[in-house]
Design a protein around this motif. Structure first.
Motif, PDB file in Angstrom:
ATOM      1  N   ASN A   1       0.808  -1.218   0.000  1.00  0.00           N
ATOM      2  CA  ASN A   1       0.000   0.000   0.000  1.00  0.00           C
ATOM      3  C   ASN A   1       0.842   1.269   0.000  1.00  0.00           C
ATOM      4  O   ASN A   1       0.315   2.355  -0.259  1.00  0.00           O
TER       5      ASN A   1
ATOM      6  N   PRO B   1      -5.903  10.824  -8.748  1.00  0.00           N
ATOM      7  CA  PRO B   1      -7.060  10.355  -7.964  1.00  0.00           C
ATOM      8  C   PRO B   1      -7.085   8.847  -7.778  1.00  0.00           C
ATOM      9  O   PRO B   1      -7.816   8.344  -6.929  1.00  0.00           O
ATOM     10  N   LEU B   2      -6.295   8.119  -8.570  1.00  0.00           N
ATOM     11  CA  LEU B   2      -6.234   6.673  -8.423  1.00  0.00           C
ATOM     12  C   LEU B   2      -5.305   6.251  -7.295  1.00  0.00           C
ATOM     13  O   LEU B   2      -5.480   5.168  -6.717  1.00  0.00           O
ATOM     14  N   LYS B   3      -4.320   7.101  -6.982  1.00  0.00           N
ATOM     15  CA  LYS B   3      -3.340   6.753  -5.961  1.00  0.00           C
ATOM     16  C   LYS B   3      -3.582   7.454  -4.627  1.00  0.00           C
ATOM     17  O   LYS B   3      -3.085   7.003  -3.601  1.00  0.00           O
ATOM     18  N   MET B   4      -4.313   8.562  -4.647  1.00  0.00           N
ATOM     19  CA  MET B   4      -4.587   9.322  -3.429  1.00  0.00           C
ATOM     20  C   MET B   4      -6.095   9.425  -3.236  1.00  0.00           C
ATOM     21  O   MET B   4      -6.841   9.666  -4.183  1.00  0.00           O
ATOM     22  N   GLN B   5      -6.541   9.254  -1.990  1.00  0.00           N
ATOM     23  CA  GLN B   5      -7.965   9.413  -1.703  1.00  0.00           C
ATOM     24  C   GLN B   5      -8.392  10.863  -1.876  1.00  0.00           C
ATOM     25  O   GLN B   5      -9.500  11.141  -2.362  1.00  0.00           O
ATOM     26  N   LYS B   6      -7.535  11.790  -1.488  1.00  0.00           N
ATOM     27  CA  LYS B   6      -7.799  13.210  -1.670  1.00  0.00           C
ATOM     28  C   LYS B   6      -6.618  13.827  -2.404  1.00  0.00           C
ATOM     29  O   LYS B   6      -5.680  14.340  -1.784  1.00  0.00           O
ATOM     30  N   PRO B   7      -6.616  13.748  -3.732  1.00  0.00           N
ATOM     31  CA  PRO B   7      -5.485  14.298  -4.484  1.00  0.00           C
ATOM     32  C   PRO B   7      -5.370  15.802  -4.297  1.00  0.00           C
ATOM     33  O   PRO B   7      -6.370  16.516  -4.150  1.00  0.00           O
TER      34      PRO B   7
END
Length: 405
Positions: A58, A131-137
């Motif tokens: 993760n 946005p695919l790697k961070m919940q809140k980019p």
């Protein structure tokens, strides 16, 4: 260390008495280059294997670190291998080119380190805005500005370090930079103005990439595609790129419709003077319809009132806000609202007014067409007299032709 290894290898080969000194040096250099290639190949595949292994975790930063370090590590292995080979060649050669081995090694190490740091900054930028790697980019414009500033700091530090390693005095370089900065400031004032304009845009953030912007002071309207240190690229609605110097944004007003909370419906609708008795109920039903409409924001200002006695209509002001801010959806909602208002007006037997004009004539004044319509006998008498006159003229012409014969 290198000297001891070379001496040992040279002693082994010399004891066998197989090769001359030149060939022995060639064999050692070849062995070093071949070993460097082998180590670089192994290092690249080891890091690739670690990337595949850590990609299942993760933690995203270990992937970024390994990906950023892969190529610089291979470059560092080659740098060391070539340096050792050059040192071996320099031990048995007096060529001047080999005297720069130490300097090239230091500069190469700085280059590899800077390359790795720049790749790490790029990987971090991609993670923070995804946005695919961070919940809140994070905001792309902010991350991009910090990334550019970090790159500039790394590159400037690397240049100063290289200059110091080449024997230049930093105090002299900085003094020259201070004096030369004045000349450069006068010669490139527009460039500096655009640079600081870009800095202000990143600092104040009046808009970001993807926003729809326009200016009432200039003919600027479109979607922001890129914010550079000198230019901002705006894609106009006719799909043409517009390149705006950043200094312009420090002197003009900029409107950002992308940040609106609602879109406004502001219409004036007129009904006939003959429908004045229905005005109060029509206004009340329109207001109730807007308050119950699912796409109208009832928490915003909502006004429906009899506005004024106009030239040919009784005007009703409709002032309200939609929940949507999307351009296409807004017009769909507006169409629905206007059609419902039309149905309400027609439901009371009233009609939407259109420009009309009434002409009053004095008593006794008649138009020519109207006079003929009102006295058909006079018109027939006139036609009969005209026919008789024509017949007499034709009869006279026949008599005259007979006398001539």
């Amino acid at each position: 260390m290198i000297g001891d290894i070379v001496a040992t290898l040279n002693g082994w080969i010399q004891n066998f008495g197989l090769l001359s000194e030149g060939w022995r040096v060639g064999v050692v250099v070849f062995a070093l280059v071949f070993g460097t290639a082998t180590v670089a190949y192994v290092a690249s595949h080891v890091i690739a294997a670690l990337e595949r292994k850590f990609s299942n975790t993760n933690n995203l930063w270990d992937d970024a670190l390994l990906h950023a370090a892969r190529k610089p590590v291979v470059a560092f292995v080659w740098l060391q291998g070539v340096y050792w080979a050059a040192e071996v060649a320099h031990r048995y050669s007096d060529a001047e080119i080999f005297t720069a081995n130490e300097t090239v090694l230091r500069m190469g190490f700085v280059f590899v380190l800077v390359w790795a740091v720049l790749r790490l900054i790029k990987e971090g930028e991609g993670i923070l805005v995804s946005p695919l790697k961070m919940q809140k980019p994070m905001d792309y414009t902010t991350v991009n500005a910090v990334s550019k500033l970090s790159r500039a700091v790394v590159i400037i530090t690397a240049v100063l370090t290289v200059m110091q390693s080449l024997g230049y005095s930093m105090s002299g370089v900085l003094a020259f930079g201070g004096i030369g900065g004045i000349a450069v400031g006068f010669a490139a004032k527009d460039l500096l103005a655009n640079f600081f304009g870009g800095f202000i845009i990143h600092l104040d953030r009046p808009f970001k990439v993807g926003d729809w912007v326009r200016s009432p002071d200039r003919n600027i309207e479109g979607t922001v595609e890129h914010i550079g240190w000198r230019l901002t690229t705006v894609r106009t609605f006719d799909k043409r790129p517009l390149y705006v110097p950043n200094a312009v944004f420090t002197t003009i007003a900029v409107e950002n419709p992308s940040r609106m909370t609602n879109r406004r419906i502001y219409e004036t609708i007129g009904i006939r003077y003959a429908d004045v008795s229905q005005m109060a109920t029509i206004v009340g039903d329109i207001r109730a319809m807007l308050e119950q409409h699912e796409d109208i924001d009832s928490e915003q200002t909502l006004i429906v009132n009899f506005l004024e006695f106009n030239a040919s209509s009784l005007d009703i002001m409709v002032y309200t806000f939609t929940k949507t801010v999307q351009w296409v959806r807004f017009h769909e909602v507006k169409q629905d609202v206007l059609l419902k208002i039309s149905d309400i007006i027609e439901g009371y037997g009233a009609e939407v007014a259109f420009p009309t004009r009434t002409l009053h004539l004095p008593e006794g004044l008649r138009l020519t067409g109207a006079g003929r319509d009102q006295n058909p006998d006079a018109e027939r008498s006139s036609e009969e007299s005209s026919a008789e006159t024509g017949q007499r003229q034709r009869k006279g012409e026949v008599e005259e032709s007979g006398d001539a014969e």
